[in-house]
Design a protein around this motif. Structure first.
Motif, PDB file in Angstrom:
ATOM      1  N   ALA A 186      56.638  31.984   2.388  1.00 53.80           N
ATOM      2  CA  ALA A 186      55.460  32.760   2.763  1.00 53.80           C
ATOM      3  C   ALA A 186      54.419  32.648   1.664  1.00 53.80           C
ATOM      4  N   VAL A 187      53.170  32.550   2.076  1.00 56.30           N
ATOM      5  CA  VAL A 187      52.056  32.539   1.129  1.00 56.30           C
ATOM      6  C   VAL A 187      51.356  33.884   1.230  1.00 56.30           C
ATOM      7  N   ILE A 188      51.187  34.525   0.092  1.00 55.92           N
ATOM      8  CA  ILE A 188      50.636  35.867   0.065  1.00 55.92           C
ATOM      9  C   ILE A 188      49.345  35.869  -0.731  1.00 55.92           C
ATOM     10  N   SER A 189      48.315  36.468  -0.174  1.00 63.79           N
ATOM     11  CA  SER A 189      47.044  36.583  -0.881  1.00 63.79           C
ATOM     12  C   SER A 189      46.704  38.054  -1.085  1.00 63.79           C
ATOM     13  N   GLN A 190      45.973  38.317  -2.147  1.00 58.38           N
ATOM     14  CA  GLN A 190      45.547  39.677  -2.453  1.00 58.38           C
ATOM     15  C   GLN A 190      44.067  39.700  -2.753  1.00 58.38           C
ATOM     16  N   LYS A 191      43.428  40.807  -2.382  1.00 56.09           N
ATOM     17  CA  LYS A 191      42.036  41.016  -2.723  1.00 56.09           C
ATOM     18  C   LYS A 191      41.837  42.443  -3.178  1.00 56.09           C
ATOM     19  N   PRO A 192      41.068  42.727  -4.227  1.00 58.06           N
ATOM     20  CA  PRO A 192      40.456  41.741  -5.110  1.00 58.06           C
ATOM     21  C   PRO A 192      41.465  41.181  -6.101  1.00 58.06           C
ATOM     22  N   SER A 193      41.083  40.131  -6.805  1.00 60.80           N
ATOM     23  CA  SER A 193      41.982  39.572  -7.815  1.00 60.80           C
ATOM     24  C   SER A 193      41.922  40.405  -9.095  1.00 60.80           C
ATOM     25  N   ARG A 194      40.786  41.014  -9.329  1.00 60.34           N
ATOM     26  CA  ARG A 194      40.641  41.892 -10.479  1.00 60.34           C
ATOM     27  C   ARG A 194      39.475  42.839 -10.236  1.00 60.34           C
ATOM     28  N   ASP A 195      39.508  43.971 -10.936  1.00 57.39           N
ATOM     29  CA  ASP A 195      38.402  44.918 -10.837  1.00 57.39           C
ATOM     30  C   ASP A 195      38.392  45.808 -12.061  1.00 57.39           C
ATOM     31  N   ILE A 196      37.214  46.263 -12.385  1.00 58.29           N
ATOM     32  CA  ILE A 196      37.030  47.243 -13.451  1.00 58.29           C
ATOM     33  C   ILE A 196      36.427  48.471 -12.803  1.00 58.29           C
ATOM     34  N   CYS A 197      37.090  49.607 -12.953  1.00 56.78           N
ATOM     35  CA  CYS A 197      36.690  50.816 -12.244  1.00 56.78           C
ATOM     36  C   CYS A 197      36.502  51.973 -13.202  1.00 56.78           C
ATOM     37  N   GLN A 198      35.723  52.936 -12.757  1.00 57.41           N
ATOM     38  CA  GLN A 198      35.513  54.146 -13.533  1.00 57.41           C
ATOM     39  C   GLN A 198      36.590  55.176 -13.194  1.00 57.41           C
ATOM     40  N   ARG A 199      36.959  55.959 -14.152  1.00 59.79           N
ATOM     41  CA  ARG A 199      37.955  56.999 -13.898  1.00 59.79           C
ATOM     42  C   ARG A 199      37.460  57.952 -12.821  1.00 59.79           C
ATOM     43  N   GLY A 200      38.404  58.441 -12.034  1.00 61.34           N
ATOM     44  CA  GLY A 200      38.074  59.361 -10.960  1.00 61.34           C
ATOM     45  C   GLY A 200      37.777  58.685  -9.637  1.00 61.34           C
ATOM     46  N   THR A 201      37.585  57.381  -9.660  1.00 51.31           N
ATOM     47  CA  THR A 201      37.315  56.665  -8.409  1.00 51.31           C
ATOM     48  C   THR A 201      38.613  56.124  -7.827  1.00 51.31           C
ATOM     49  N   SER A 202      38.509  55.509  -6.653  1.00 44.71           N
ATOM     50  CA  SER A 202      39.672  54.935  -5.974  1.00 44.71           C
ATOM     51  C   SER A 202      39.414  53.470  -5.674  1.00 44.71           C
ATOM     52  N   LEU A 203      40.482  52.701  -5.609  1.00 46.32           N
ATOM     53  CA  LEU A 203      40.400  51.273  -5.294  1.00 46.32           C
ATOM     54  C   LEU A 203      41.457  50.942  -4.250  1.00 46.32           C
ATOM     55  N   THR A 204      41.059  50.209  -3.241  1.00 43.93           N
ATOM     56  CA  THR A 204      42.002  49.752  -2.222  1.00 43.93           C
ATOM     57  C   THR A 204      42.239  48.262  -2.381  1.00 43.93           C
ATOM     58  N   ILE A 205      43.504  47.896  -2.475  1.00 45.93           N
ATOM     59  CA  ILE A 205      43.918  46.504  -2.637  1.00 45.93           C
ATOM     60  C   ILE A 205      44.503  46.030  -1.313  1.00 45.93           C
ATOM     61  N   GLN A 206      44.087  44.839  -0.899  1.00 46.23           N
ATOM     62  CA  GLN A 206      44.575  44.286   0.352  1.00 46.23           C
ATOM     63  C   GLN A 206      45.588  43.178   0.095  1.00 46.23           C
ATOM     64  N   CYS A 207      46.573  43.099   0.959  1.00 50.00           N
ATOM     65  CA  CYS A 207      47.609  42.075   0.869  1.00 50.00           C
ATOM     66  C   CYS A 207      47.802  41.437   2.234  1.00 50.00           C
ATOM     67  N   GLN A 208      47.676  40.114   2.281  1.00 50.27           N
ATOM     68  CA  GLN A 208      47.799  39.377   3.535  1.00 50.27           C
ATOM     69  C   GLN A 208      48.892  38.317   3.397  1.00 50.27           C
ATOM     70  N   VAL A 209      49.810  38.296   4.347  1.00 47.41           N
ATOM     71  CA  VAL A 209      50.873  37.295   4.369  1.00 47.41           C
ATOM     72  C   VAL A 209      50.578  36.300   5.484  1.00 47.41           C
ATOM     73  N   ASP A 210      50.892  35.029   5.254  1.00 46.14           N
ATOM     74  CA  ASP A 210      50.532  34.006   6.246  1.00 46.14           C
ATOM     75  C   ASP A 210      51.541  33.907   7.385  1.00 46.14           C
ATOM     76  N   SER A 211      52.596  34.709   7.337  1.00 48.32           N
ATOM     77  CA  SER A 211      53.574  34.739   8.418  1.00 48.32           C
ATOM     78  C   SER A 211      54.158  36.152   8.497  1.00 48.32           C
ATOM     79  N   GLN A 212      54.757  36.445   9.629  1.00 50.23           N
ATOM     80  CA  GLN A 212      55.323  37.782   9.788  1.00 50.23           C
ATOM     81  C   GLN A 212      56.532  37.963   8.871  1.00 50.23           C
TER      82      GLN A 212
END
Lengths: 113, 113
Positions: free
Chosen positions: A2-28
């Protein structure tokens, strides 16, 4: 395999905020997981992302801090909520498991200021 | 608690030499997997060895498993500078609800050109 991709690859965030990371697999895949790797450390399992139901969290991790979605067998998201500098880590998703190989995404490097 | 423990923690060898890394674990496993991680990037799956297997080969890699001693070894033959990375063993333990990987602390391998 399986090939797995993630977005974003990196981020710099301020404290108190939220970040959502996505993960996609090329097969079930049956199982998807989210891990955290703090600087210079090994991987720690955050939770198992269950398709169509609530994620199963490991000791020390809670849904309010790390809400997870898994709407289908190829996609999952992890949100890091109300971030603090202690949340600075690499976050990795993986797919597979059971009696099968578990494949990992490239990771998301998060820095919280 | 840490299921897998690798040793040594760090290994430095000359290009062309063999590198042997060991992993010990505490509880019964479904399988054991070895991964490589280059400098804070994603994990690359190397080999999966099941609990009923004793040895597996993949290219320059040889993995052994001794379930009576609860230990595994990873041998990299004719090492190259590109093998420089961190290596992790991860044990897959069936918990009844599902299985999940538990990682060791990792071994840092440096191959000098």
């Amino acid at each position: 395999s399986a090939v797995i991709s993630q977005k974003p690859s990196r981020d710099i965030c301020q404290r108190g905020t939220s970040l959502t990371i996505q993960c996609q697999v090329d097969s079930q895949v049956t199982m998807m997981f989210w891990y955290r790797q703090q600087p210079g450390q090994s991987l720690t399992l955050i939770a198992t992302a269950n398709q169509g139901s609530e994620a199963t969290y490991e000791s020390g991790f809670v849904i309010d801090k790390f809400p997870i979605s898994r709407p289908n067998l190829t996609f999952s998201t992890l949100t890091v909520s109300n971030m603090s500098p202690e949340d600075s880590s690499i976050y990795l998703c993986s797919g597979g498991g059971g009696l099968d190989t578990q494949y990992f995404g490239p990771g998301t490097r998060l820095t919280v200021l | 608690s840490q299921q897998g423990e690798e040793d040594p923690q760090a290994l430095s060898i000359q290009e062309g030499e063999n590198a042997t890394m060991n992993c010990s674990y505490k509880t019964s496993i479904n399988n054991l997997q070895w991964y490589r991680q280059n400098s804070g990037r994603g994990l690359v799956h190397l080999i999966l060895i099941r609990s009923n297997e004793r040895e597996k080969h993949s290219g320059r890699l040889r993995v052994t498993l001794d379930t009576s001693k609860k230990s595994s070894s990873l041998l990299i033959t004719a090492s190259r500078a590109a093998d420089t990375a961190s290596y992790f063993c991860a044990t897959d333990v069936y918990t009844g609800a599902n299985s999940k990987l538990t990682f060791g602390k990792g071994i840092t391998l440096s191959v000098r050109p």
